[in-house]
Design a protein around this motif. Structure first.
Motif, PDB file in Angstrom:
ATOM      1  N   ASN A  67       4.703  13.701   9.953  1.00 23.06           N
ATOM      2  CA  ASN A  67       4.153  13.667  11.309  1.00 23.06           C
ATOM      3  C   ASN A  67       3.520  12.303  11.557  1.00 23.06           C
ATOM      4  O   ASN A  67       3.441  11.453  10.655  1.00 23.06           O
ATOM      5  N   ASP A  68       3.069  12.096  12.777  1.00 18.35           N
ATOM      6  CA  ASP A  68       2.551  10.774  13.147  1.00 18.35           C
ATOM      7  C   ASP A  68       1.313  10.402  12.337  1.00 18.35           C
ATOM      8  O   ASP A  68       1.126   9.234  11.955  1.00 18.35           O
ATOM      9  N   GLY A  69       0.445  11.374  12.066  1.00 18.04           N
ATOM     10  CA  GLY A  69      -0.753  11.088  11.292  1.00 18.04           C
ATOM     11  C   GLY A  69      -0.421  10.609   9.886  1.00 18.04           C
ATOM     12  O   GLY A  69      -1.005   9.633   9.389  1.00 18.04           O
ATOM     13  N   ILE A  70       0.508  11.312   9.236  1.00 21.02           N
ATOM     14  CA  ILE A  70       0.917  10.911   7.883  1.00 21.02           C
ATOM     15  C   ILE A  70       1.579   9.543   7.920  1.00 21.02           C
ATOM     16  O   ILE A  70       1.358   8.704   7.038  1.00 21.02           O
ATOM     17  N   TRP A  71       2.401   9.307   8.937  1.00 22.77           N
ATOM     18  CA  TRP A  71       3.061   8.006   9.102  1.00 22.77           C
ATOM     19  C   TRP A  71       2.026   6.882   9.100  1.00 22.77           C
ATOM     20  O   TRP A  71       2.160   5.899   8.349  1.00 22.77           O
ATOM     21  N   HIS A  72       0.996   7.017   9.882  1.00 23.46           N
ATOM     22  CA  HIS A  72      -0.011   5.951   9.962  1.00 23.46           C
ATOM     23  C   HIS A  72      -0.840   5.858   8.681  1.00 23.46           C
ATOM     24  O   HIS A  72      -1.184   4.748   8.239  1.00 23.46           O
ATOM     25  N   ARG A  73      -1.152   6.996   8.057  1.00 23.78           N
ATOM     26  CA  ARG A  73      -1.908   6.951   6.808  1.00 23.78           C
ATOM     27  C   ARG A  73      -1.114   6.257   5.701  1.00 23.78           C
ATOM     28  O   ARG A  73      -1.686   5.544   4.870  1.00 23.78           O
ATOM     29  N   PHE A  74       0.190   6.466   5.694  1.00 21.57           N
ATOM     30  CA  PHE A  74       1.027   5.809   4.692  1.00 21.57           C
ATOM     31  C   PHE A  74       0.938   4.295   4.817  1.00 21.57           C
ATOM     32  O   PHE A  74       0.701   3.593   3.822  1.00 21.57           O
ATOM     33  N   TRP A  75       1.130   3.784   6.025  1.00 23.67           N
ATOM     34  CA  TRP A  75       1.146   2.328   6.186  1.00 23.67           C
ATOM     35  C   TRP A  75      -0.227   1.713   5.957  1.00 23.67           C
ATOM     36  O   TRP A  75      -0.336   0.591   5.425  1.00 23.67           O
TER      37      TRP A  75
ATOM     38  N   ALA B  13      -2.300   2.926   3.726  1.00 24.74           N
ATOM     39  CA  ALA B  13      -2.454   2.994   2.279  1.00 24.74           C
ATOM     40  C   ALA B  13      -1.728   1.852   1.577  1.00 24.74           C
ATOM     41  O   ALA B  13      -2.234   1.303   0.589  1.00 24.74           O
ATOM     42  N   VAL B  14      -0.554   1.483   2.092  1.00 23.27           N
ATOM     43  CA  VAL B  14       0.218   0.420   1.420  1.00 23.27           C
ATOM     44  C   VAL B  14      -0.162  -0.965   1.935  1.00 23.27           C
ATOM     45  O   VAL B  14       0.422  -1.965   1.515  1.00 23.27           O
ATOM     46  N   GLY B  15      -1.117  -1.038   2.854  1.00 17.58           N
ATOM     47  CA  GLY B  15      -1.639  -2.331   3.287  1.00 17.58           C
ATOM     48  C   GLY B  15      -0.865  -3.014   4.395  1.00 17.58           C
ATOM     49  O   GLY B  15      -0.968  -4.241   4.541  1.00 17.58           O
ATOM     50  N   ASP B  16      -0.122  -2.234   5.189  1.00 18.83           N
ATOM     51  CA  ASP B  16       0.636  -2.839   6.292  1.00 18.83           C
ATOM     52  C   ASP B  16       0.492  -1.953   7.531  1.00 18.83           C
ATOM     53  O   ASP B  16       1.466  -1.459   8.094  1.00 18.83           O
ATOM     54  N   GLN B  17      -0.755  -1.767   7.957  1.00 14.29           N
ATOM     55  CA  GLN B  17      -1.038  -0.872   9.074  1.00 14.29           C
ATOM     56  C   GLN B  17      -0.332  -1.315  10.342  1.00 14.29           C
ATOM     57  O   GLN B  17       0.103  -0.494  11.150  1.00 14.29           O
ATOM     58  N   ALA B  18      -0.159  -2.620  10.530  1.00 14.40           N
ATOM     59  CA  ALA B  18       0.481  -3.146  11.738  1.00 14.40           C
ATOM     60  C   ALA B  18       1.922  -2.682  11.856  1.00 14.40           C
ATOM     61  O   ALA B  18       2.404  -2.386  12.961  1.00 14.40           O
ATOM     62  N   TYR B  19       2.621  -2.592  10.705  1.00 14.70           N
ATOM     63  CA  TYR B  19       4.021  -2.141  10.753  1.00 14.70           C
ATOM     64  C   TYR B  19       4.091  -0.710  11.274  1.00 14.70           C
ATOM     65  O   TYR B  19       4.943  -0.377  12.107  1.00 14.70           O
TER      66      TYR B  19
END
Length: 394
Positions: free
Chosen positions: A261-269, A271-277
């Motif tokens: 879902n959208d929340g997990i999508w944003h938490r993933f990026w 977590a990996v240090g590329d929130q902008a992507y």
């Protein structure tokens, strides 16, 4: 069995205490159904032909001469030997049937009728009987008398066609999935029929087929075809309605990742240090992410290759991102969390110790404790010889 906690046979669940089941089945689906009923407390009389259940010979490996496939689905049962081609033994079976609440069979309908072991025959003896039939294709229809195994059912169901790599051939699931699903369906339907009998006093004919149970397993893949004409294809497990829902390589071992879902999508990026992507407008919904799946997968793969699997799993667990290992059977069997939940154990029953996979269902904080180990062939024939002989004759 090294390292398995040893469990002593005990009382177990008693929800179906007082329910007596005649199990005429062989192989996996039927025995699994009756074992599930036994785990909830039913008494199972396993009626075997001379020579025994087919699965007794499915090996190696064997444990003390017994197939470990057989012992996986036959705990809590009492084994008697009857030759159902013999009129006297059929009379003994009918004597037992008068006292039974449930009969489970996996013979094709023509064979059931030929031997007088169909629903109508048992209902004549006991009108409120629950008769549960597990066959390849069901009791009706043009295929009803065809013989079937799990492999055949998986092919009919469509699951093999969508399992495997995109450029490879169809693959069977790595477990007897159709057998286990049909067995679970049969147990569930039997309990529902017993509940209705408690209210109405009426017996029921339960008709379960391996092909239909396995096909229902594909509901989420069949529905898009029925409603929109979308035909799924083999993709090595990378094609899903969820844009990112697949395995990835890391610098050592592979892992699974589900950005559902959208929340997990944003938490993933994050977590990996590329929130902008993750905040790019062309990825703002799952539908848009599906359109860019190849680009996103390549981006994620390049990141995950920089560190080992356990690093990522620890990171994702802290960020509440669904991810996990791709375990071998050896990994699963030694999994600490599953062992702490009591799923794997060695059952001591007299002088026997047999590995078991538990019910995996807890009720009121308790799990099912087996009452007895899988039976030796004909081990309990003497207990039921008199009971059967007192019943009506053919």
């Amino acid at each position: 069995m090294e390292g398995l906690p040893v469990v002593e046979a005990g009382a177990g669940f008693t929800f179906l205490s007082g329910i007596k089941v005649l199990d005429l089945t062989t192989s996996v689906a039927g025995p699994y159904a009756s074992m599930l009923l036994s785990d909830f407390g039913a008494e199972i009389i396993k009626v075997e032909r001379p020579g025994g259940d087919d699965a007794r010979g499915w090996g190696p490996p064997f444990l003390d001469g017994e197939s470990l496939w057989f012992t996986a689905v036959n705990r809590n049962k009492k084994s008697i030997v009857l030759d159902l081609e013999d009129a006297t033994d059929r009379a003994n079976l009918r004597g037992l049937a008068v006292q039974a609440d449930v009969v489970i069979t996996n013979q094709p309908p023509k064979a059931q009728r030929k031997l007088g072991l169909d629903y109508e025959a048992f209902a004549t003896l006991r009108p409120d009987i629950i008769f549960t039939s597990i066959t390849g294709f069901g009791l009706t229809g043009e295929r009803s008398d065809l013989t079937c195994y799990d492999l055949i059912a998986e092919g009919y169901s469509g699951v093999m066609d969508i399992t495997g790599e995109a450029d490879g051939g169809p693959q069977k699931i790595g477990a007897p999935a159709a057998d286990m699903l049909a067995g679970q369906d049969a147990a569930m339907a039997t309990i529902a029929a017993l509940f209705d009998r408690m209210r109405t006093g009426k017996g029921h004919l339960v008709d379960v087929s391996l092909v239909e149970s396995m096909t229902r397993f594909l509901s989420c893949r069949v529905s898009p075809y029925l409603g929109a004409g979308e035909v799924p294809a083999r993709s090595g497990g990378t094609d899903s309605v969820i844009a990112i829902y697949q395995q990835f390589a890391t610098s050592d071992l592979s892992l699974t990742l589900g950005l559902g879902n959208d929340g997990i999508w944003h938490r993933f990026w994050k977590a990996v240090g590329d929130q902008a992507y993750g905040e790019r407008p062309e990825f703002r919904s799952n539908t848009l992410r599906r359109a860019s799946r190849n680009e996103i997968v390549a981006k994620i793969q390049s990141i995950l290759l920089t560190s080992p699997r356990d690093h990522w799993l620890t990171l994702f667990a802290g960020a509440r991102v669904p991810a996990g290992p791709i375990n071998t059977v050896e990994d699963v069997a030694s999994d600490r969390a599953l062992r702490e939940r009591g799923l794997f154990f060695a059952l001591r029953d007299g002088d026997r110790i047999v590995p078991q996979i538990g019910l995996g269902i807890r009720i009121d904080g308790r799990t099912a404790i087996p009452r007895s180990a899988p039976p030796r062939l004909g081990e309990h024939s003497h207990e039921y010889a008199t009971a059967g002989a007192t019943g009506p004759s053919v």
